[in-house]
Design an enzyme around this catalytic site. Sequence first.
Site, short mmCIF file in Angstrom:
data_model
loop_
_atom_site.label_atom_id
_atom_site.label_comp_id
_atom_site.label_asym_id
_atom_site.label_seq_id
_atom_site.Cartn_x
_atom_site.Cartn_y
_atom_site.Cartn_z
N GLU A 136 0.82 -1.22 0.00
CA GLU A 136 0.00 0.00 0.00
C GLU A 136 0.85 1.26 0.00
O GLU A 136 1.83 1.37 0.74
CB GLU A 136 -0.91 0.02 1.23
CG GLU A 136 -1.83 1.22 1.29
CD GLU A 136 -2.70 1.27 2.52
OE1 GLU A 136 -3.54 2.18 2.62
OE2 GLU A 136 -2.53 0.40 3.39
N GLU A 234 -12.08 2.83 3.03
CA GLU A 234 -11.31 2.96 4.26
C GLU A 234 -11.43 4.41 4.71
O GLU A 234 -10.53 5.23 4.52
CB GLU A 234 -9.84 2.56 4.04
CG GLU A 234 -9.08 2.41 5.34
CD GLU A 234 -7.63 2.01 5.12
OE1 GLU A 234 -7.17 1.04 5.75
OE2 GLU A 234 -6.95 2.69 4.32
#
Length: 257
Positions: A136, A234
Amino acid sequence: MRLAVCAELMFVDLPFAERVERIDAAGFDVEIWTWMSKDIAALKKTGAVFSSMTGYVGGSLTHEQDRLLVTAEQSVHVALELGCPRLNLHGTELRLDGLPVTPAYEVTGAMWLTAARTLERLAKLGERYGVMFVLENLNTEVNHPGVPFGKAADTLALVEAVGHPHLRLMLDLYQAQIGEGNLIELIRKAFPYLGEIQVADVPTRCEPGTGEINYPMIAAALRELGYDGTVGLEAFASAGTDLALRRFRDAFTKEAI
Protein backbone atom coordinates in the site's frame (compact mmCIF):
# COMPACT_ATOMS: atom_id res chain seq x y z
CA MET A 1 -16.28 -4.44 -9.10
CA ARG A 2 -16.74 -5.83 -5.61
CA LEU A 3 -17.21 -3.28 -2.83
CA ALA A 4 -15.71 -3.71 0.63
CA VAL A 5 -15.83 -1.63 3.81
CA CYS A 6 -13.18 -1.29 6.49
CA ALA A 7 -14.70 -2.36 9.81
CA GLU A 8 -12.11 -0.40 11.76
CA LEU A 9 -13.71 2.94 10.82
CA MET A 10 -17.44 2.18 10.46
CA PHE A 11 -20.08 1.40 13.13
CA VAL A 12 -17.42 2.36 15.66
CA ASP A 13 -19.90 2.38 18.57
CA LEU A 14 -20.45 -1.40 18.16
CA PRO A 15 -18.30 -4.37 19.22
CA PHE A 16 -16.05 -5.42 16.36
CA ALA A 17 -17.85 -8.64 15.38
CA GLU A 18 -21.13 -6.71 15.24
CA ARG A 19 -19.54 -4.16 12.92
CA VAL A 20 -18.57 -6.99 10.60
CA GLU A 21 -22.12 -8.37 10.72
CA ARG A 22 -23.61 -4.97 9.88
CA ILE A 23 -21.26 -4.45 6.94
CA ASP A 24 -21.98 -7.95 5.66
CA ALA A 25 -25.74 -7.44 6.03
CA ALA A 26 -25.45 -4.27 3.96
CA GLY A 27 -23.99 -6.33 1.11
CA PHE A 28 -20.32 -5.42 1.36
CA ASP A 29 -17.16 -7.45 1.82
CA VAL A 30 -15.14 -6.60 4.95
CA GLU A 31 -11.64 -5.23 5.43
CA ILE A 32 -9.86 -5.47 8.79
CA TRP A 33 -6.52 -4.21 10.05
CA THR A 34 -4.37 -6.16 12.50
CA TRP A 35 -5.63 -9.57 13.59
CA MET A 36 -3.78 -9.54 16.91
CA SER A 37 -6.56 -7.77 18.80
CA LYS A 38 -9.44 -9.64 17.15
CA ASP A 39 -11.50 -12.67 18.18
CA ILE A 40 -10.88 -14.64 14.99
CA ALA A 41 -13.39 -17.36 15.88
CA ALA A 42 -16.10 -14.71 16.33
CA LEU A 43 -15.23 -13.06 13.02
CA LYS A 44 -15.30 -16.39 11.22
CA LYS A 45 -18.69 -17.14 12.76
CA THR A 46 -20.20 -14.02 11.15
CA GLY A 47 -19.98 -15.70 7.74
CA ALA A 48 -18.76 -12.43 6.20
CA VAL A 49 -16.54 -12.31 3.13
CA PHE A 50 -13.21 -10.78 4.11
CA SER A 51 -11.42 -8.82 1.42
CA SER A 52 -8.10 -7.85 3.02
CA MET A 53 -6.29 -7.64 6.33
CA THR A 54 -2.92 -6.52 7.66
CA GLY A 55 -0.25 -8.94 6.49
CA TYR A 56 2.43 -8.43 9.13
CA VAL A 57 2.81 -7.48 12.78
CA GLY A 58 6.32 -6.02 12.95
CA GLY A 59 9.49 -5.39 11.03
CA SER A 60 10.19 -3.52 7.83
CA LEU A 61 11.05 -4.02 4.19
CA THR A 62 14.54 -2.69 4.92
CA HIS A 63 15.32 -3.73 8.51
CA GLU A 64 14.17 -6.59 10.75
CA GLN A 65 13.14 -8.38 7.55
CA ASP A 66 13.20 -11.79 9.24
CA ARG A 67 10.75 -10.51 11.85
CA LEU A 68 8.54 -9.18 9.08
CA LEU A 69 8.57 -12.55 7.32
CA VAL A 70 7.84 -14.50 10.50
CA THR A 71 4.85 -12.33 11.36
CA ALA A 72 3.72 -12.38 7.72
CA GLU A 73 3.54 -16.17 7.84
CA GLN A 74 1.57 -15.96 11.10
CA SER A 75 -0.79 -13.53 9.38
CA VAL A 76 -1.21 -15.88 6.43
CA HIS A 77 -2.52 -18.63 8.71
CA VAL A 78 -5.13 -16.23 10.14
CA ALA A 79 -6.06 -15.13 6.63
CA LEU A 80 -6.58 -18.73 5.56
CA GLU A 81 -8.82 -19.29 8.57
CA LEU A 82 -10.95 -16.29 7.58
CA GLY A 83 -10.83 -17.02 3.84
CA CYS A 84 -9.18 -13.63 3.28
CA PRO A 85 -7.26 -13.54 -0.04
CA ARG A 86 -5.15 -10.37 0.38
CA LEU A 87 -2.65 -9.34 3.04
CA ASN A 88 -1.65 -5.70 3.23
CA LEU A 89 1.91 -4.40 3.61
CA HIS A 90 3.55 -1.02 4.22
CA GLY A 91 7.14 0.08 3.90
CA THR A 92 7.65 -0.27 7.64
CA GLU A 93 5.87 -1.09 10.89
CA LEU A 94 3.34 1.56 11.94
CA ARG A 95 2.29 2.71 15.38
CA LEU A 96 -1.40 2.94 16.29
CA ASP A 97 -1.37 6.60 15.25
CA GLY A 98 -0.10 5.71 11.77
CA LEU A 99 3.43 6.98 12.32
CA PRO A 100 6.38 4.68 11.62
CA VAL A 101 7.99 2.87 14.52
CA THR A 102 11.34 3.60 12.86
CA PRO A 103 11.10 6.66 10.59
CA ALA A 104 13.15 6.84 7.40
CA TYR A 105 13.22 10.35 5.98
CA GLU A 106 15.82 9.44 3.38
CA VAL A 107 15.65 6.21 1.35
CA THR A 108 18.97 5.04 -0.04
CA GLY A 109 19.69 2.83 -3.03
CA ALA A 110 20.66 0.02 -0.68
CA MET A 111 17.26 0.31 1.02
CA TRP A 112 15.52 0.00 -2.36
CA LEU A 113 17.44 -3.20 -3.13
CA THR A 114 16.73 -4.66 0.31
CA ALA A 115 13.02 -3.84 0.01
CA ALA A 116 12.80 -5.57 -3.39
CA ARG A 117 14.50 -8.69 -2.03
CA THR A 118 12.19 -8.76 0.99
CA LEU A 119 9.15 -8.42 -1.26
CA GLU A 120 10.41 -11.29 -3.42
CA ARG A 121 10.46 -13.48 -0.31
CA LEU A 122 6.96 -12.34 0.64
CA ALA A 123 5.67 -13.07 -2.87
CA LYS A 124 7.05 -16.61 -2.65
CA LEU A 125 5.39 -16.99 0.75
CA GLY A 126 2.10 -15.89 -0.80
CA GLU A 127 2.55 -18.35 -3.66
CA ARG A 128 3.20 -21.18 -1.21
CA TYR A 129 -0.08 -20.58 0.61
CA GLY A 130 -2.20 -19.34 -2.29
CA VAL A 131 -2.70 -15.77 -1.04
CA MET A 132 -1.65 -12.36 -2.34
CA PHE A 133 0.41 -9.74 -0.59
CA VAL A 134 -0.49 -6.16 -1.53
CA LEU A 135 1.83 -3.19 -0.97
CA GLU A 136 0.00 0.00 0.00
CA ASN A 137 1.03 3.56 -0.76
CA LEU A 138 0.78 6.11 2.07
CA ASN A 139 1.12 9.88 2.19
CA THR A 140 4.03 11.40 4.08
CA GLU A 141 2.66 14.96 3.95
CA VAL A 142 -0.25 14.58 6.40
CA ASN A 143 -0.77 11.13 7.94
CA HIS A 144 2.44 9.12 7.72
CA PRO A 145 5.62 11.24 7.73
CA GLY A 146 8.77 9.15 7.78
CA VAL A 147 7.31 6.08 6.07
CA PRO A 148 9.67 4.79 3.36
CA PHE A 149 8.29 3.95 -0.10
CA GLY A 150 5.19 5.99 0.67
CA LYS A 151 4.24 7.30 -2.75
CA ALA A 152 2.25 5.23 -5.21
CA ALA A 153 5.10 5.70 -7.68
CA ASP A 154 7.39 4.00 -5.15
CA THR A 155 5.11 1.07 -4.43
CA LEU A 156 4.43 0.60 -8.14
CA ALA A 157 8.17 0.60 -8.89
CA LEU A 158 8.79 -2.08 -6.26
CA VAL A 159 5.91 -4.29 -7.41
CA GLU A 160 7.04 -3.96 -11.03
CA ALA A 161 10.62 -4.81 -10.07
CA VAL A 162 9.58 -7.99 -8.22
CA GLY A 163 7.24 -9.03 -11.05
CA HIS A 164 5.45 -11.81 -9.16
CA PRO A 165 1.69 -12.54 -9.38
CA HIS A 166 1.43 -12.96 -5.61
CA LEU A 167 2.60 -9.38 -5.01
CA ARG A 168 0.34 -6.57 -6.16
CA LEU A 169 -0.62 -3.00 -5.27
CA MET A 170 -3.07 -1.84 -2.66
CA LEU A 171 -3.66 1.49 -4.38
CA ASP A 172 -5.04 3.92 -1.81
CA LEU A 173 -6.52 6.87 -3.69
CA TYR A 174 -6.94 9.04 -0.59
CA GLN A 175 -3.23 8.74 0.10
CA ALA A 176 -2.34 9.25 -3.56
CA GLN A 177 -4.44 12.40 -3.92
CA ILE A 178 -2.57 14.01 -1.02
CA GLY A 179 0.84 12.82 -2.17
CA GLU A 180 0.60 12.86 -5.97
CA GLY A 181 -2.80 13.62 -7.52
CA ASN A 182 -3.58 12.90 -11.20
CA LEU A 183 -5.50 9.84 -10.01
CA ILE A 184 -7.02 8.55 -13.25
CA GLU A 185 -3.64 8.57 -15.00
CA LEU A 186 -2.14 6.86 -11.94
CA ILE A 187 -4.82 4.15 -12.12
CA ARG A 188 -4.10 3.58 -15.82
CA LYS A 189 -0.39 3.26 -15.15
CA ALA A 190 -0.88 0.95 -12.17
CA PHE A 191 -3.72 -1.09 -13.67
CA PRO A 192 -1.70 -4.23 -14.60
CA TYR A 193 -0.46 -4.47 -11.00
CA LEU A 194 -3.63 -3.72 -9.02
CA GLY A 195 -4.59 -6.10 -6.24
CA GLU A 196 -7.17 -3.86 -4.60
CA ILE A 197 -8.13 -0.18 -4.44
CA GLN A 198 -8.94 1.76 -1.27
CA VAL A 199 -10.88 5.02 -1.21
CA ALA A 200 -11.75 7.97 0.99
CA ASP A 201 -12.25 11.62 0.15
CA VAL A 202 -9.79 14.46 0.74
CA PRO A 203 -9.23 16.31 3.02
CA THR A 204 -11.41 14.80 5.77
CA ARG A 205 -10.91 11.09 4.95
CA CYS A 206 -14.66 10.59 4.87
CA GLU A 207 -16.78 8.76 2.29
CA PRO A 208 -16.90 9.70 -1.43
CA GLY A 209 -18.86 12.87 -2.10
CA THR A 210 -17.58 14.77 0.92
CA GLY A 211 -14.39 16.23 -0.57
CA GLU A 212 -12.46 17.09 -3.71
CA ILE A 213 -12.16 13.72 -5.48
CA ASN A 214 -14.61 12.96 -8.29
CA TYR A 215 -15.16 9.30 -7.47
CA PRO A 216 -17.92 8.69 -10.06
CA MET A 217 -15.40 9.66 -12.76
CA ILE A 218 -12.82 7.34 -11.21
CA ALA A 219 -15.39 4.54 -11.19
CA ALA A 220 -16.09 5.22 -14.87
CA ALA A 221 -12.36 5.02 -15.64
CA LEU A 222 -12.12 1.71 -13.79
CA ARG A 223 -15.05 0.31 -15.77
CA GLU A 224 -13.44 1.50 -19.01
CA LEU A 225 -10.26 -0.36 -18.06
CA GLY A 226 -12.24 -3.50 -17.24
CA TYR A 227 -11.38 -3.52 -13.54
CA ASP A 228 -13.32 -6.30 -11.83
CA GLY A 229 -11.43 -6.35 -8.52
CA THR A 230 -12.31 -4.91 -5.12
CA VAL A 231 -12.75 -1.28 -4.12
CA GLY A 232 -12.59 -0.84 -0.35
CA LEU A 233 -13.94 2.09 1.65
CA GLU A 234 -11.31 2.96 4.26
CA ALA A 235 -12.95 6.11 5.56
CA PHE A 236 -14.77 7.73 8.43
CA ALA A 237 -18.49 8.41 8.20
CA SER A 238 -19.16 12.14 7.86
CA ALA A 239 -22.72 12.10 9.18
CA GLY A 240 -23.85 8.55 9.95
CA THR A 241 -22.64 5.18 8.76
CA ASP A 242 -25.71 4.26 6.71
CA LEU A 243 -25.41 7.49 4.70
CA ALA A 244 -21.68 6.90 4.21
CA LEU A 245 -22.27 3.40 2.87
CA ARG A 246 -24.99 4.63 0.52
CA ARG A 247 -22.74 7.37 -0.84
CA PHE A 248 -19.92 4.87 -1.34
CA ARG A 249 -22.17 2.44 -3.19
CA ASP A 250 -23.64 5.19 -5.37
CA ALA A 251 -20.21 6.53 -6.33
CA PHE A 252 -19.20 3.15 -7.75
CA THR A 253 -22.49 1.89 -9.19
CA LYS A 254 -24.11 4.96 -10.75
CA GLU A 255 -22.98 6.43 -14.03
CA ALA A 256 -20.96 9.67 -13.80
CA ILE A 257 -22.72 12.82 -15.01
